[in-house]
Scaffold this active site. Structure first.
Site, PDB file in Angstrom:
ATOM      1  N   SER A 261     -43.532  86.638  55.984  1.00  0.00           N
ATOM      2  CA  SER A 261     -44.473  86.235  57.062  1.00  0.00           C
ATOM      3  C   SER A 261     -45.860  86.749  56.776  1.00  0.00           C
ATOM      4  CB  SER A 261     -43.906  87.240  58.269  1.00  0.00           C
ATOM      5  OG  SER A 261     -44.247  86.957  59.648  1.00  0.00           O
ATOM      6  N   LYS A 265     -48.179  84.723  53.835  1.00  0.00           N
ATOM      7  CA  LYS A 265     -49.336  83.986  53.884  1.00  0.00           C
ATOM      8  C   LYS A 265     -50.254  84.582  52.606  1.00  0.00           C
ATOM      9  CE  LYS A 265     -49.456  84.399  58.908  1.00  0.00           C
ATOM     10  NZ  LYS A 265     -48.461  83.398  59.380  1.00  0.00           N
ATOM     11  N   TRP A 352     -41.190  80.002  65.690  1.00  0.00           N
ATOM     12  CA  TRP A 352     -42.438  80.251  66.023  1.00  0.00           C
ATOM     13  C   TRP A 352     -43.189  79.978  64.484  1.00  0.00           C
ATOM     14  CZ3 TRP A 352     -46.054  80.844  69.221  1.00  0.00           C
ATOM     15  CH2 TRP A 352     -47.166  81.906  68.792  1.00  0.00           C
ATOM     16  N   HIS A 402     -36.196  85.146  61.811  1.00  0.00           N
ATOM     17  CA  HIS A 402     -37.174  85.638  60.864  1.00  0.00           C
ATOM     18  C   HIS A 402     -37.007  87.029  60.344  1.00  0.00           C
ATOM     19  CE1 HIS A 402     -41.624  85.567  60.399  1.00  0.00           C
ATOM     20  NE2 HIS A 402     -41.833  86.776  60.601  1.00  0.00           N
TER      21      HIS A 402
HETATM   22  C1  GTR Z   1     -46.318  86.875  64.064  1.00  0.00           C
HETATM   23  C2  GTR Z   1     -47.433  86.088  63.579  1.00  0.00           C
HETATM   24  C3  GTR Z   1     -46.883  85.325  62.746  1.00  0.00           C
HETATM   25  C4  GTR Z   1     -46.384  86.129  61.484  1.00  0.00           C
HETATM   26  C5  GTR Z   1     -45.526  87.251  61.941  1.00  0.00           C
HETATM   27  C6  GTR Z   1     -45.305  88.438  60.901  1.00  0.00           C
HETATM   28  O1  GTR Z   1     -46.600  87.870  65.035  1.00  0.00           O
HETATM   29  O2  GTR Z   1     -47.575  85.468  64.898  1.00  0.00           O
HETATM   30  O3  GTR Z   1     -47.846  84.537  62.019  1.00  0.00           O
HETATM   31  O4  GTR Z   1     -47.220  86.449  60.406  1.00  0.00           O
HETATM   32  O5  GTR Z   1     -46.145  88.133  62.962  1.00  0.00           O
HETATM   33  O6  GTR Z   1     -46.121  88.466  60.228  1.00  0.00           O
HETATM   34  O7  GTR Z   1     -44.381  89.198  60.989  1.00  0.00           O
END
Ligand code: GTR
Length: 421
Positions: A261, A265, A352, A402
């Site tokens: 996540s 990045k 998402w 996720h």
């Molecule tokens: C979310 C965000 C994502 C992702 C995620 C995470 O809220 O919108 O870009 O990075 O968090 O890191 O779990």
């Protein structure tokens, strides 16, 4: 009347297009856009050799992402002192060595400390190492009681019972499902992890974390093209690599930088900048990670900048609801990692993060891998769920949410066995 005015004002401040509930999830509404060609320079010159890519095109793409997306790293390294806080040759029931290494950076009268938790298989010399951040402290990745609890600021978390921005014993092992240590060590790999909040607390506050060590007199915020938090976390990974390449037991190990996540990045940006990383894994990294921004599917540049104004450099705000102005897209970030092995992973229910956008970025990065005679993604058709494409540039979409699961790790290990042994 007053209420109505307030409501209209709110709508104005939080435009519908950038709220989470209003995200675009209909493939038919994805706008048509031109995919910036990784093999044509900004001036229009076509690239057909690996050396022109390396000497001309790669640097200009890297520069663009630096100035417009993640922000520049500081030019100097602060003074570093490393200290081994703890070492155990019989960790994990005797199968691994465990080390905890404190890294302290200081500049002028400021300092910052983060702790690397490192596991190495006992029986394998120069074992390749997976290096990645954790979200809630090193002690959450394992039940081992010797692993220290960080005193750094943390986000509260209702599910984990974290309050007062403080980590405690209570969450020891709470995230161990994401860190199958036994499986990793048995496969002959090491694992290094750091609590990301020790490098830069994940909040819109630039007075703390590593940024503060680099300000010039009177400066309180990075300049428009200077590093946000993602770049700060990437910087921490670079500094961890500095340690691993010096330390006797790891100096000949290949390091695979990975992250989930937001930390995916950071892993991509770390891998793009630092060619010492032998391979990179992005797990569900989504917007600002592996997903194509111009699709505007799921999380968009506007949404991410609104919810997390500190993640990217200020210049990135120019592209809120204005993706067409971006001269690059995230497939070019992936291409910066070529020809090193790169694995992009998505999860089916993680809309998402735009699984298709992550797949397409891998597909559109493939021509650069091919310049180096490496295999990437062979077709525009997304693979069937749970059917990985294990090439140098690899991809899978698994069922579920996720997260980082055992399934993800099985594929990463299989792929690493193929490309890093
Ligand atoms: C979310 C965000 C994502 C992702 C995620 C995470 O809220 O919108 O870009 O990075 O968090 O890191 O779990």
């Amino acid at each position: 009347m007053k209420l109505l005015v307030h409501f209209t004002l709110l709508l104005f401040l939080y435009p519908m297009s950038s709220s989470k509930a209003q995200a675009l999830y209909d493939e038919n509404n994805v706008p048509f856009f031109k995919v910036p060609n990784p093999l044509t320079t900004f001036e229009g010159e076509k690239i057909s050799t690996a050396s022109v890519w390396k000497n001309k095109r790669r640097p200009e793409i890297l520069q663009y992402f630096t100035n417009e997306v993640y922000g520049a790293f500081p030019a100097h390294k602060p003074h570093l002192s490393s200290k081994i806080l703890e070492k155990d040759h019989n960790a994990l029931g005797g199968m691994a060595k465990r080390l905890q290494i404190e890294q302290t950076f200081s500049r002028d009268n400021k300092s910052l400390t983060f702790t690397i938790l490192l596991y190495l298989p006992k029986e394998v010399a120069n074992a390749p190492i997976f290096l990645g951040y954790n979200f809630f402290g090193n002690h959450t990745v394992t039940d081992e009681t010797e692993v220290l609890v960080s005193t750094a600021w943390t986000n509260n978390n209702a599910l984990l019972g974290i309050t007062n921005h403080t980590l405690t014993e209570q969450t020891r092992g709470a995230k161990s499902s994401r860190w199958p240590l036994t499986q990793i060590i048995e496969a002959g790999y090491g694992l290094a992890t750091i609590y990301y909040g020790e490098v830069d607390p994940d909040k819109n506050d630039f007075s703390d974390g590593i940024h503060a060590l680099f300000y010039q007199n009177g400066q309180q915020h990075p300049k428009e093209n200077e590093w946000g938090s993602i770049a700060a976390w990437a910087w921490g990974l670079h500094r961890t690599m500095d340690f691993l390449e010096r330390y006797e037991e790891t100096k000949n190990s290949k390091v695979i930088v990975f992250g989930h996540s937001r930390l995916g990045k950071a892993a991509l940006w770390a891998g793009a900048n630092d060619e010492r990383f032998a391979a990179v894994i992005s797990n569900n990294s989504g917007c600002g990670g592996a997903a194509m921004s111009k699709r505007t599917y799921g999380e968009t540049i506007a949404t991410i900048n609104q919810r997390f104004p500190h993640w990217f450099c200020s210049n990135f705000q120019k592209y809120n609801n204005n993706e067409t102005a971006l001269e690059v897209d995230q497939h070019q970030l992936l291409a910066l990692i070529a020809p090193r092995p790169l694995y992009i992973a998505s999860a089916e229910e993680d809309r998402w993060a735009d699984p298709k956008g992550e797949f397409l970025a891998a597909y559109y990065a493939t021509p650069v891998y091919e310049l180096f005679k490496k295999k990437g993604i062979p077709s525009l058709e997304m693979p069937v769920t749970n059917t990985p494409i294990l090439n140098t540039l690899a991809y899978h979409i698994r069922s579920g949410k996720h997260d980082i699961t055992e399934y993800d790790w099985e594929q990463y290990i299989k792929w690493a066995n193929r490309f890093l042994r």
